[in-house]
Enzyme design. Structure first.
Site, PDB file in Angstrom:
ATOM      1  N   ARG A 159       0.933  -1.153   0.034  1.00 17.23           N
ATOM      2  CA  ARG A 159       0.032  -0.092   0.028  1.00 17.23           C
ATOM      3  C   ARG A 159       0.907   1.206   0.049  1.00 17.23           C
ATOM      4  NH1 ARG A 159      -5.100   1.077   4.052  1.00 17.23           N
ATOM      5  NH2 ARG A 159      -4.249   3.260   4.233  1.00 17.23           N
ATOM      6  N   ARG A 216      -0.001  10.916   8.489  1.00 13.16           N
ATOM      7  CA  ARG A 216      -1.194  10.299   8.758  1.00 13.16           C
ATOM      8  C   ARG A 216      -1.559  10.355  10.190  1.00 13.16           C
ATOM      9  NH1 ARG A 216      -0.164   4.983   5.830  1.00 13.16           N
ATOM     10  NH2 ARG A 216      -2.427   4.250   6.705  1.00 13.16           N
TER      11      ARG A 216
HETATM   12  P1  ADP Z   1      -5.701   4.642   7.450  1.00  9.69           P
HETATM   13  O1  ADP Z   1      -6.730   4.705   8.274  1.00  9.69           O
HETATM   14  O2  ADP Z   1      -4.766   3.481   7.817  1.00  9.69           O
HETATM   15  O3  ADP Z   1      -5.063   5.898   7.335  1.00  9.69           O
HETATM   16  P2  ADP Z   1      -7.711   4.608   5.419  1.00  9.69           P
HETATM   17  O4  ADP Z   1      -7.851   3.663   4.612  1.00  9.69           O
HETATM   18  O5  ADP Z   1      -8.914   4.816   6.446  1.00  9.69           O
HETATM   19  O6  ADP Z   1      -6.089   4.167   6.115  1.00  9.69           O
HETATM   20  O7  ADP Z   1      -7.324   6.175   4.792  1.00  9.69           O
HETATM   21  C1  ADP Z   1      -6.282   6.248   3.656  1.00  9.69           C
HETATM   22  C2  ADP Z   1      -6.324   7.821   3.264  1.00  9.69           C
HETATM   23  O8  ADP Z   1      -7.507   7.946   2.576  1.00  9.69           O
HETATM   24  C3  ADP Z   1      -6.193   8.861   4.398  1.00  9.69           C
HETATM   25  O9  ADP Z   1      -4.981   8.845   4.780  1.00  9.69           O
HETATM   26  C4  ADP Z   1      -6.952   9.925   3.635  1.00  9.69           C
HETATM   27  O10 ADP Z   1      -6.243  10.572   2.592  1.00  9.69           O
HETATM   28  C5  ADP Z   1      -7.922   9.379   2.661  1.00  9.69           C
HETATM   29  N1  ADP Z   1      -9.158   9.366   3.650  1.00  9.69           N
HETATM   30  C6  ADP Z   1      -9.791   8.186   3.940  1.00  9.69           C
HETATM   31  N2  ADP Z   1     -11.226   8.505   4.585  1.00  9.69           N
HETATM   32  C7  ADP Z   1     -10.929   9.798   4.566  1.00  9.69           C
HETATM   33  C8  ADP Z   1     -12.057  10.801   5.317  1.00  9.69           C
HETATM   34  N3  ADP Z   1     -13.202  10.402   5.851  1.00  9.69           N
HETATM   35  N4  ADP Z   1     -11.852  12.002   4.812  1.00  9.69           N
HETATM   36  C9  ADP Z   1     -10.729  12.570   4.384  1.00  9.69           C
HETATM   37  N5  ADP Z   1      -9.864  11.643   3.643  1.00  9.69           N
HETATM   38  C10 ADP Z   1     -10.031  10.332   3.986  1.00  9.69           C
END
Ligand code: ADP
Length: 190
Positions: free
Chosen positions: A134, A145
């Protein structure tokens, strides 16, 4: 309906525990991260825009994720309920979720927050990066993050705490042990 928010920093195990929860409670799983990765994989206009943001570890604009959520709510209304994974990530998203659910005379039942120390998160995400490739699971993006989580997303916990809907759960231990802690919380609100 049972509408759960599974909350916690990147790497806290939301995806893993979501799978267990939907199996037991027959809820519809909505992961904004998964939805965005699907857009990236199909190279849609939205996906192309989102990829650059995700690779930096920043948040995709609220309007985009809220639009995706509203579409899913409409598709699955009248079911047993939803589990929101990785959403809401800003207080604005939380307000919009409450508004959208109220259009269906529904509300958030509880927010379950998986609590995991930063050091453990970094370890898990680096491992996942090696195993899955990933592209946002590299050290620099991981740290971004977690910073973004602390600055922009943690206030969402306070927002639901004020409504007495915030339930912290220890997210360290075996997958089974953590799932049992979660089940205890869910069975307490049902
Ligand atoms: P993780 O929780 O491991 O960071 P996610 O799969 O939830 O992984 O999210 C990966 C990326 O997708 C985030 O770092 C962001 O860029 C984007 N993202 C996911 N959900 C949201 C959200 N609700 N609002 C804004 N960006 C989001």
């Amino acid at each position: 309906m049972l509408n759960l928010i599974l909350f916690g920093p990147p790497g806290s195990g939301k995806g893993t525990q979501s799978e267990r929860i939907i199996g037991k409670y027959s809820l519809v799983h909505i992961s904004t991260g998964d939805l965005l990765r699907e857009e990236v994989a199909s190279q849609t206009e939205l996906g192309l825009k989102a990829k650059e943001i995700m690779d930096r570890g920043a948040l995709v604009p609220d309007g985009i994720v809220i639009g995706m959520i509203r579409k899913k709510l409409e598709e699955h209304k009248g079911g047993r309920g939803f589990i929101f994974d990785g959403f809401p990530r800003t207080v604005e998203q939380a307000r919009e979720l409450d508004r959208a659910l109220s259009d269906y005379s529904e509300e958030v039942s509880v927010m379950i927050s998986l609590e995991v120390p930063r050091q453990e998160l970094v370890k898990r995400l680096l491992n996942r990066g090696k195993e899955t490739g990933r592209s946002d699971d590299n050290l620099e993006t991981i740290n971004n993050r977690i910073d973004v989580y602390e600055q922009q997303t943690l206030p969402v916990a306070h927002y639901y705490d004020q409504m007495r809907k915030y339930e912290p759960v220890d997210g360290v231990g075996s997958i089974d042990a953590i799932f049992k802690r979660i089940v205890k919380v869910i069975d307490g609100v049902k």
